[in-house]
Design a protein around this motif. Sequence first.
Motif, mmCIF file in Angstrom:
data_model
loop_
_atom_site.group_PDB
_atom_site.id
_atom_site.type_symbol
_atom_site.label_atom_id
_atom_site.label_comp_id
_atom_site.label_asym_id
_atom_site.label_seq_id
_atom_site.Cartn_x
_atom_site.Cartn_y
_atom_site.Cartn_z
ATOM 1 N N ALA A 209 -26.796 4.404 -34.860
ATOM 2 C CA ALA A 209 -27.482 3.305 -34.181
ATOM 3 C C ALA A 209 -27.968 2.266 -35.191
ATOM 4 C CB ALA A 209 -28.655 3.840 -33.363
ATOM 5 N N ALA A 210 -28.503 2.726 -36.315
ATOM 6 C CA ALA A 210 -29.003 1.802 -37.333
ATOM 7 C C ALA A 210 -27.871 0.968 -37.922
ATOM 8 C CB ALA A 210 -29.717 2.577 -38.436
ATOM 9 N N ILE A 213 -26.706 -1.466 -34.711
ATOM 10 C CA ILE A 213 -27.748 -2.350 -34.189
ATOM 11 C C ILE A 213 -28.859 -2.426 -35.228
ATOM 12 C CG2 ILE A 213 -29.245 -2.866 -32.223
ATOM 13 C CD1 ILE A 213 -27.628 -0.859 -30.600
ATOM 14 N N SER A 216 -32.754 -1.303 -34.979
ATOM 15 C CA SER A 216 -33.021 -0.393 -33.860
ATOM 16 C C SER A 216 -33.754 0.862 -34.314
ATOM 17 C CB SER A 216 -31.707 -0.005 -33.174
ATOM 18 O OG SER A 216 -30.835 0.659 -34.080
ATOM 19 N N VAL A 217 -33.584 1.231 -35.576
ATOM 20 C CA VAL A 217 -34.311 2.365 -36.153
ATOM 21 C C VAL A 217 -35.050 1.833 -37.385
ATOM 22 C CG1 VAL A 217 -34.162 4.738 -36.994
ATOM 23 C CG2 VAL A 217 -32.435 3.883 -35.401
ATOM 24 N N SER A 221 -33.803 0.812 -41.820
ATOM 25 C CA SER A 221 -33.397 -0.580 -41.945
ATOM 26 C C SER A 221 -32.594 -0.852 -43.217
ATOM 27 C CB SER A 221 -34.631 -1.494 -41.928
ATOM 28 O OG SER A 221 -35.528 -1.141 -42.975
#
Length: 234
Positions: A209-210, A213, A216-217, A221
């Motif tokens: 997910a990171a 997107i 998102s986490v 980052s």
Amino acid sequence: MLSAAIAPLAFTAPMAPALQAVRGSAVSMVTKEALAEKLNPAIGYFDPIGLGTADFWSQGNAATYGFLRHSEIKHGRVAMAAFVGFCVQSNGIHFPFDLQGGGVAQAQYAAGLSPPEQWDALPFAAKAQIIAFVGFLEWWSEFGGVHYMRGGQPGKYPEFNNIPLHKMPNLFDPLGLSKGLTADQKETKLCAEINNGRLAMIGIFGFLAAEKIPGSVPLLSFIKPYAGEPMAPF
């Protein structure tokens, strides 16, 4: 590379016709309520969508429960391998030998590439070998021993006793570390494996997910964004 390739292959849905004869077979495991209490005493048994009472493919609840237990254990093991692999490959650690021969070094693929990008950079022949090997392991897990929906132990990988001229170890316990353990010790370790697997599933999806997107986490980052398609192996 394996972390990106193997995860989509973890699910194996059994063919319903082949299991009709074994409906109602006993599945070797502790009850779902007792297991839930051992895994997390604070929450206990929690089944908001009723999977624990489901009947998949009209095989009976016992067979359905065996399928779900095996599925979670398998997904957890794949996720643990994927999580560790992602961390290792993200730090540029790779095998020292050439990837495809002819002097083409693996560093060509690993340098500066994230784990999914390393998978994308693999030649087709390498991807095919990985997927074919995983496919064989999946096939043998379904037909090489007592099925987890037919009274077998969920999560126990069958041995290769019936394959001639092979040198493959017992994948369930290749080093024989569980031979001297008591039943209670084995149960404790299995519970730890299930909990670790659940956490690893959350972890590897957090990485993916990171990458796709950014932001998102928040704690991840620093991960390099991925422009490709994580579900491409499908």
